[in-house]
Write a protein that holds these residues in place. Structure first.
Motif, PDB file in Angstrom:
ATOM      1  N   GLU A  56       0.833  -1.205   0.000  1.00  0.00           N
ATOM      2  CA  GLU A  56       0.000   0.000   0.000  1.00  0.00           C
ATOM      3  C   GLU A  56       0.868   1.256   0.000  1.00  0.00           C
ATOM      4  O   GLU A  56       0.556   2.238  -0.688  1.00  0.00           O
ATOM      5  N   TYR A  59       2.193   2.255  -3.514  1.00  0.00           N
ATOM      6  CA  TYR A  59       1.220   2.880  -4.418  1.00  0.00           C
ATOM      7  C   TYR A  59       0.682   4.195  -3.866  1.00  0.00           C
ATOM      8  O   TYR A  59       0.299   5.082  -4.632  1.00  0.00           O
ATOM      9  N   THR A  60       0.690   4.338  -2.545  1.00  0.00           N
ATOM     10  CA  THR A  60       0.342   5.632  -1.959  1.00  0.00           C
ATOM     11  C   THR A  60       1.355   6.682  -2.371  1.00  0.00           C
ATOM     12  O   THR A  60       0.994   7.797  -2.770  1.00  0.00           O
ATOM     13  N   ARG A  61       2.640   6.321  -2.312  1.00  0.00           N
ATOM     14  CA  ARG A  61       3.682   7.279  -2.686  1.00  0.00           C
ATOM     15  C   ARG A  61       3.662   7.542  -4.189  1.00  0.00           C
ATOM     16  O   ARG A  61       3.840   8.683  -4.627  1.00  0.00           O
ATOM     17  N   LEU A  62       3.432   6.534  -4.996  1.00  0.00           N
ATOM     18  CA  LEU A  62       3.344   6.749  -6.441  1.00  0.00           C
ATOM     19  C   LEU A  62       2.197   7.695  -6.795  1.00  0.00           C
ATOM     20  O   LEU A  62       2.289   8.476  -7.740  1.00  0.00           O
ATOM     21  N   GLY A  63       1.133   7.620  -6.008  1.00  0.00           N
ATOM     22  CA  GLY A  63      -0.013   8.482  -6.250  1.00  0.00           C
ATOM     23  C   GLY A  63       0.088   9.838  -5.595  1.00  0.00           C
ATOM     24  O   GLY A  63      -0.827  10.660  -5.707  1.00  0.00           O
ATOM     25  N   GLY A  64       1.192  10.091  -4.885  1.00  0.00           N
ATOM     26  CA  GLY A  64       1.387  11.390  -4.257  1.00  0.00           C
ATOM     27  C   GLY A  64       0.650  11.579  -2.955  1.00  0.00           C
ATOM     28  O   GLY A  64       0.516  12.711  -2.477  1.00  0.00           O
ATOM     29  N   GLY A  65       0.167  10.486  -2.362  1.00  0.00           N
ATOM     30  CA  GLY A  65      -0.583  10.584  -1.120  1.00  0.00           C
ATOM     31  C   GLY A  65       0.306  10.540   0.111  1.00  0.00           C
ATOM     32  O   GLY A  65       1.536  10.407   0.016  1.00  0.00           O
ATOM     33  N   PRO A 124       5.442  12.186 -14.014  1.00  0.00           N
ATOM     34  CA  PRO A 124       4.410  11.841 -14.996  1.00  0.00           C
ATOM     35  C   PRO A 124       4.738  12.301 -16.415  1.00  0.00           C
ATOM     36  O   PRO A 124       4.313  11.672 -17.389  1.00  0.00           O
TER      37      PRO A 124
END
Length: 208
Positions: A56, A59-65, A124
């Motif tokens: 998790e 993917y949180t870091r990849l999504g900038g969260g 991106p």
């Protein structure tokens, strides 16, 4: 104190890759007595499964969260594993070839350290960028087949390309391979291959 990081990837005490690593390190210690050698044995040192909070977190870091507390704690474990590698001035990886590729523990190690913001970053618009500094790296790869002379009887080495690309992705492109093989089959060719590989490893250790 400069540091050599040795990633030991075979579960067998009498493995050919492990024997090659011992030859290399014995000579390295002679020519570099002031170096610290940090050995990580993938079958004895703790590696968390790549699932749950650590997955998790990626993917949180990849999504900038932002991490939850559980994700942060899980990511910290991967960070500590990656830092052992990142702090090294030189790297030695000793591994067997399993089913034309690498042992699953070595793949697990890569899955844990190849993390956004830790060993690579993603833009991106521009794509992926490595975050680690380049450093000389030697991969000792032992195989039942003979990939040294090309007498591999049609078998394909998928370990070397994977390791080269996985290391390049995080910033390590100065990679040399020391192949040992064949390690299976008649005793004579295996012995000659081992002796030739060990001589090569002594030469590499002298200038590494």
């Amino acid at each position: 104190m400069p540091k050599l990081f040795h990633l030991s990837c075979s579960p067998r005490a009498d493995s050919e890759s492990g024997a090659g690593a011992r030859v290399f390190l014995d000579h390295f210690r002679q020519v570099r007595p002031d170096w610290d050698i940090d050995v990580m044995n993938l079958w004895k040192d703790y590696l968390p499964e790549f699932e749950g909070y650590i997955l998790e977190a990626k993917y949180t870091r990849l999504g900038g969260g932002a991490f939850t507390d559980s994700q942060r704690d899980a990511f910290a474990i991967a960070e500590r594993i990656a830092v052992r590698f990142a702090l090294a001035d030189r790297v030695l990886i000793s591994t067997p070839m399993w089913n034309f590729g690498i042992p699953y523990k070595l793949k697990q190690w890569f899955d844990l350290i190849v993390q956004p913001g830790l060993t690579f970053r993603f833009d991106p618009d521009q794509g992926y960028f490595p975050l680690l500094k380049n450093r000389p790296t030697i991969v000792i790869l032992a195989s039942g087949s003979d990939f040294v002379t090309g007498m591999n009887r049609g078998r394909i080495d998928m370990a070397s390309p994977y390791l080269r690309e996985a290391l390049r992705f995080i910033g390590v492109s100065d990679v040399r391979f020391a192949l040992i093989g064949p390690t299976a089959g008649p005793a004579g060719p295996a012995r000659l291959a081992r002796e030739a590989a060990h001589r090569h490893l002594v030469e590499l250790a002298s200038s590494f």
